[in-house]
Write a protein that holds these residues in place. Structure first.
Motif, PDB file in Angstrom:
ATOM      1  N   TRP A  28      -6.362  -1.758   5.617  1.00  0.00           N
ATOM      2  CA  TRP A  28      -7.335  -1.147   6.534  1.00  0.00           C
ATOM      3  C   TRP A  28      -8.293  -2.213   7.058  1.00  0.00           C
ATOM      4  N   LYS A  29      -8.758  -3.053   6.160  1.00  0.00           N
ATOM      5  CA  LYS A  29      -9.672  -4.132   6.546  1.00  0.00           C
ATOM      6  C   LYS A  29      -9.021  -5.094   7.534  1.00  0.00           C
ATOM      7  N   ALA A  51       0.824  -1.205   0.000  1.00  0.00           N
ATOM      8  CA  ALA A  51       0.000   0.000   0.000  1.00  0.00           C
ATOM      9  C   ALA A  51       0.863   1.262   0.000  1.00  0.00           C
ATOM     10  N   ARG A  52       2.004   1.176   0.589  1.00  0.00           N
ATOM     11  CA  ARG A  52       2.885   2.336   0.695  1.00  0.00           C
ATOM     12  C   ARG A  52       3.850   2.481  -0.480  1.00  0.00           C
ATOM     13  N   ALA A  79     -11.805   7.274  -8.162  1.00  0.00           N
ATOM     14  CA  ALA A  79     -12.888   6.277  -8.181  1.00  0.00           C
ATOM     15  C   ALA A  79     -12.565   5.103  -7.264  1.00  0.00           C
ATOM     16  N   MET A  80     -11.336   4.603  -7.357  1.00  0.00           N
ATOM     17  CA  MET A  80     -10.953   3.462  -6.505  1.00  0.00           C
ATOM     18  C   MET A  80     -10.978   3.839  -5.022  1.00  0.00           C
ATOM     19  N   ALA A  81     -10.369   4.968  -4.696  1.00  0.00           N
ATOM     20  CA  ALA A  81     -10.327   5.391  -3.296  1.00  0.00           C
ATOM     21  C   ALA A  81     -11.739   5.604  -2.763  1.00  0.00           C
ATOM     22  N   GLU A 113      -5.701   6.169   5.649  1.00  0.00           N
ATOM     23  CA  GLU A 113      -5.032   7.436   5.330  1.00  0.00           C
ATOM     24  C   GLU A 113      -4.590   7.478   3.867  1.00  0.00           C
ATOM     25  N   ILE A 114      -4.136   6.360   3.360  1.00  0.00           N
ATOM     26  CA  ILE A 114      -3.739   6.298   1.947  1.00  0.00           C
ATOM     27  C   ILE A 114      -4.950   6.538   1.054  1.00  0.00           C
TER      28      ILE A 114
END
Length: 177
Positions: free
Chosen positions: A106-107, A89-90, A130-132, A115-116
Protein backbone atom coordinates in the motif's frame (compact mmCIF):
# COMPACT_ATOMS: atom_id res chain seq x y z
CA UNK A 1 25.36 -14.30 17.01
CA UNK A 2 28.52 -12.82 15.57
CA UNK A 3 27.67 -13.70 11.94
CA UNK A 4 24.32 -11.96 12.26
CA UNK A 5 25.84 -8.82 13.80
CA UNK A 6 28.64 -8.64 11.23
CA UNK A 7 26.16 -9.07 8.40
CA UNK A 8 23.97 -6.30 9.75
CA UNK A 9 26.96 -4.00 10.07
CA UNK A 10 27.78 -4.38 6.36
CA UNK A 11 24.53 -2.82 5.15
CA UNK A 12 25.05 -1.01 1.87
CA UNK A 13 28.64 -2.14 1.37
CA UNK A 14 29.96 -1.51 -2.13
CA UNK A 15 33.20 -3.49 -1.93
CA UNK A 16 32.93 -6.38 -4.41
CA UNK A 17 34.51 -9.02 -2.18
CA UNK A 18 32.40 -8.09 0.83
CA UNK A 19 29.18 -7.95 -1.18
CA UNK A 20 30.07 -11.33 -2.73
CA UNK A 21 30.49 -12.80 0.77
CA UNK A 22 27.18 -11.26 1.84
CA UNK A 23 25.48 -12.77 -1.19
CA UNK A 24 26.92 -16.16 -0.30
CA UNK A 25 25.63 -15.80 3.26
CA UNK A 26 22.19 -14.76 1.98
CA UNK A 27 22.02 -17.88 -0.17
CA UNK A 28 23.77 -20.53 1.91
CA UNK A 29 24.10 -19.61 5.59
CA UNK A 30 22.65 -22.24 7.89
CA UNK A 31 21.32 -19.67 10.35
CA UNK A 32 18.06 -18.09 9.07
CA UNK A 33 18.76 -14.83 10.92
CA UNK A 34 22.11 -14.53 9.20
CA UNK A 35 20.51 -15.19 5.80
CA UNK A 36 17.81 -12.57 6.46
CA UNK A 37 20.34 -10.00 7.70
CA UNK A 38 22.61 -10.63 4.71
CA UNK A 39 19.72 -9.98 2.33
CA UNK A 40 18.81 -6.81 4.19
CA UNK A 41 22.41 -5.61 4.02
CA UNK A 42 22.50 -6.25 0.27
CA UNK A 43 19.22 -4.38 -0.21
CA UNK A 44 20.80 -1.20 1.14
CA UNK A 45 23.02 -1.14 -1.95
CA UNK A 46 19.80 -0.50 -3.96
CA UNK A 47 21.26 -2.85 -6.60
CA UNK A 48 18.47 -4.55 -8.57
CA UNK A 49 20.86 -7.40 -9.43
CA UNK A 50 19.86 -8.90 -6.07
CA UNK A 51 16.16 -8.92 -6.93
CA UNK A 52 16.22 -12.59 -8.01
CA UNK A 53 17.94 -13.53 -4.74
CA UNK A 54 15.15 -11.86 -2.77
CA UNK A 55 12.53 -13.44 -5.03
CA UNK A 56 13.95 -16.93 -4.48
CA UNK A 57 14.05 -16.37 -0.72
CA UNK A 58 10.31 -15.62 -0.76
CA UNK A 59 9.75 -19.36 -1.28
CA UNK A 60 11.90 -20.48 1.67
CA UNK A 61 10.21 -22.65 4.30
CA UNK A 62 11.64 -20.53 7.12
CA UNK A 63 9.53 -17.48 7.97
CA UNK A 64 12.61 -15.53 9.10
CA UNK A 65 14.19 -15.93 5.67
CA UNK A 66 10.93 -14.93 3.94
CA UNK A 67 10.61 -11.92 6.21
CA UNK A 68 14.20 -10.97 5.37
CA UNK A 69 13.33 -11.18 1.68
CA UNK A 70 10.29 -8.95 2.24
CA UNK A 71 12.27 -6.42 4.25
CA UNK A 72 14.89 -6.40 1.51
CA UNK A 73 12.30 -5.76 -1.19
CA UNK A 74 10.83 -2.91 0.84
CA UNK A 75 14.30 -1.45 1.38
CA UNK A 76 14.93 -1.50 -2.37
CA UNK A 77 11.88 0.78 -2.65
CA UNK A 78 11.72 0.23 -6.39
CA UNK A 79 8.75 -0.31 -8.70
CA UNK A 80 10.38 -3.57 -9.80
CA UNK A 81 9.95 -4.91 -6.26
CA UNK A 82 6.28 -3.91 -5.90
CA UNK A 83 4.97 -6.97 -7.73
CA UNK A 84 6.95 -9.28 -5.44
CA UNK A 85 5.81 -7.45 -2.30
CA UNK A 86 2.19 -7.57 -3.47
CA UNK A 87 2.48 -11.31 -4.11
CA UNK A 88 3.66 -11.85 -0.55
CA UNK A 89 0.70 -9.84 0.72
CA UNK A 90 -1.64 -12.11 -1.18
CA UNK A 91 -0.07 -15.51 -0.80
CA UNK A 92 2.58 -15.91 1.92
CA UNK A 93 1.84 -18.79 4.28
CA UNK A 94 2.37 -16.57 7.34
CA UNK A 95 -0.40 -14.10 8.17
CA UNK A 96 1.96 -11.61 9.89
CA UNK A 97 4.17 -11.61 6.76
CA UNK A 98 1.07 -11.07 4.62
CA UNK A 99 -0.02 -8.09 6.72
CA UNK A 100 3.44 -6.52 6.78
CA UNK A 101 3.66 -7.01 3.01
CA UNK A 102 0.18 -5.53 2.55
CA UNK A 103 1.23 -2.39 4.41
CA UNK A 104 4.41 -2.19 2.35
CA UNK A 105 2.53 -2.70 -0.90
CA UNK A 106 0.00 0.00 0.00
CA UNK A 107 2.82 2.37 0.91
CA UNK A 108 4.46 1.61 -2.46
CA UNK A 109 1.23 2.41 -4.32
CA UNK A 110 -0.69 -0.86 -4.55
CA UNK A 111 -4.13 -0.02 -3.10
CA UNK A 112 -4.95 -3.71 -2.85
CA UNK A 113 -2.62 -3.73 0.17
CA UNK A 114 -5.22 -1.52 1.88
CA UNK A 115 -7.96 -4.01 1.01
CA UNK A 116 -5.99 -6.83 2.62
CA UNK A 117 -5.60 -4.80 5.80
CA UNK A 118 -9.30 -3.94 5.80
CA UNK A 119 -10.11 -7.63 5.48
CA UNK A 120 -8.18 -8.32 8.69
CA UNK A 121 -8.93 -5.44 11.06
CA UNK A 122 -11.95 -7.46 12.25
CA UNK A 123 -10.22 -10.85 12.04
CA UNK A 124 -11.01 -13.53 14.62
CA UNK A 125 -7.30 -13.63 15.55
CA UNK A 126 -6.41 -10.77 17.90
CA UNK A 127 -2.85 -10.51 16.58
CA UNK A 128 -4.09 -10.09 12.99
CA UNK A 129 -6.55 -7.41 14.18
CA UNK A 130 -3.77 -5.60 16.03
CA UNK A 131 -1.40 -5.65 13.06
CA UNK A 132 -4.03 -4.58 10.54
CA UNK A 133 -5.21 -1.81 12.87
CA UNK A 134 -1.65 -0.59 13.37
CA UNK A 135 -0.99 -0.28 9.64
CA UNK A 136 -4.40 1.24 8.89
CA UNK A 137 -3.61 3.87 11.50
CA UNK A 138 -0.16 4.45 10.04
CA UNK A 139 -1.19 4.70 6.40
CA UNK A 140 -4.89 5.50 6.41
CA UNK A 141 -7.09 8.54 6.15
CA UNK A 142 -10.62 9.67 7.01
CA UNK A 143 -12.29 6.43 5.93
CA UNK A 144 -9.95 4.35 8.08
CA UNK A 145 -10.53 6.72 11.01
CA UNK A 146 -14.29 6.13 10.82
CA UNK A 147 -13.91 2.35 10.49
CA UNK A 148 -11.51 2.06 13.39
CA UNK A 149 -13.51 4.42 15.58
CA UNK A 150 -16.60 2.25 15.07
CA UNK A 151 -14.59 -0.78 16.28
CA UNK A 152 -13.58 0.83 19.56
CA UNK A 153 -16.77 -0.11 21.47
CA UNK A 154 -16.71 -3.73 20.27
CA UNK A 155 -13.07 -4.65 20.81
CA UNK A 156 -12.42 -6.68 23.97
CA UNK A 157 -8.73 -7.57 23.58
CA UNK A 158 -6.57 -5.05 25.47
CA UNK A 159 -3.68 -5.22 22.97
CA UNK A 160 -6.01 -4.49 20.07
CA UNK A 161 -7.71 -1.75 22.07
CA UNK A 162 -4.31 -0.14 22.55
CA UNK A 163 -3.58 -0.37 18.81
CA UNK A 164 -7.01 1.13 18.06
CA UNK A 165 -6.35 4.08 20.37
CA UNK A 166 -2.89 4.62 18.89
CA UNK A 167 -4.23 4.41 15.34
CA UNK A 168 -7.05 6.84 16.11
CA UNK A 169 -4.57 9.30 17.59
CA UNK A 170 -2.49 9.12 14.42
CA UNK A 171 -5.57 9.53 12.25
CA UNK A 172 -7.32 12.21 14.33
CA UNK A 173 -6.37 14.93 11.84
CA UNK A 174 -8.83 13.28 9.43
CA UNK A 175 -11.73 13.43 11.91
CA UNK A 176 -14.22 15.93 10.51
CA UNK A 177 -16.79 15.53 13.34
Amino acid sequence: ELGFLLTEGLAGVTDFELSHELEGAARLAKNPQTRAAAMAALAYTRDLNYLSLFQNAQQDQNVTVRFGALESLLTLDNAAALFLVSNMARADQSLPVQLYAAAGAWKMGDVYGREILLRHYQDADWFARAMATHYLGELGGADEYRRLFSQLNFETNPQVQAELCSALLRLQRFNQD
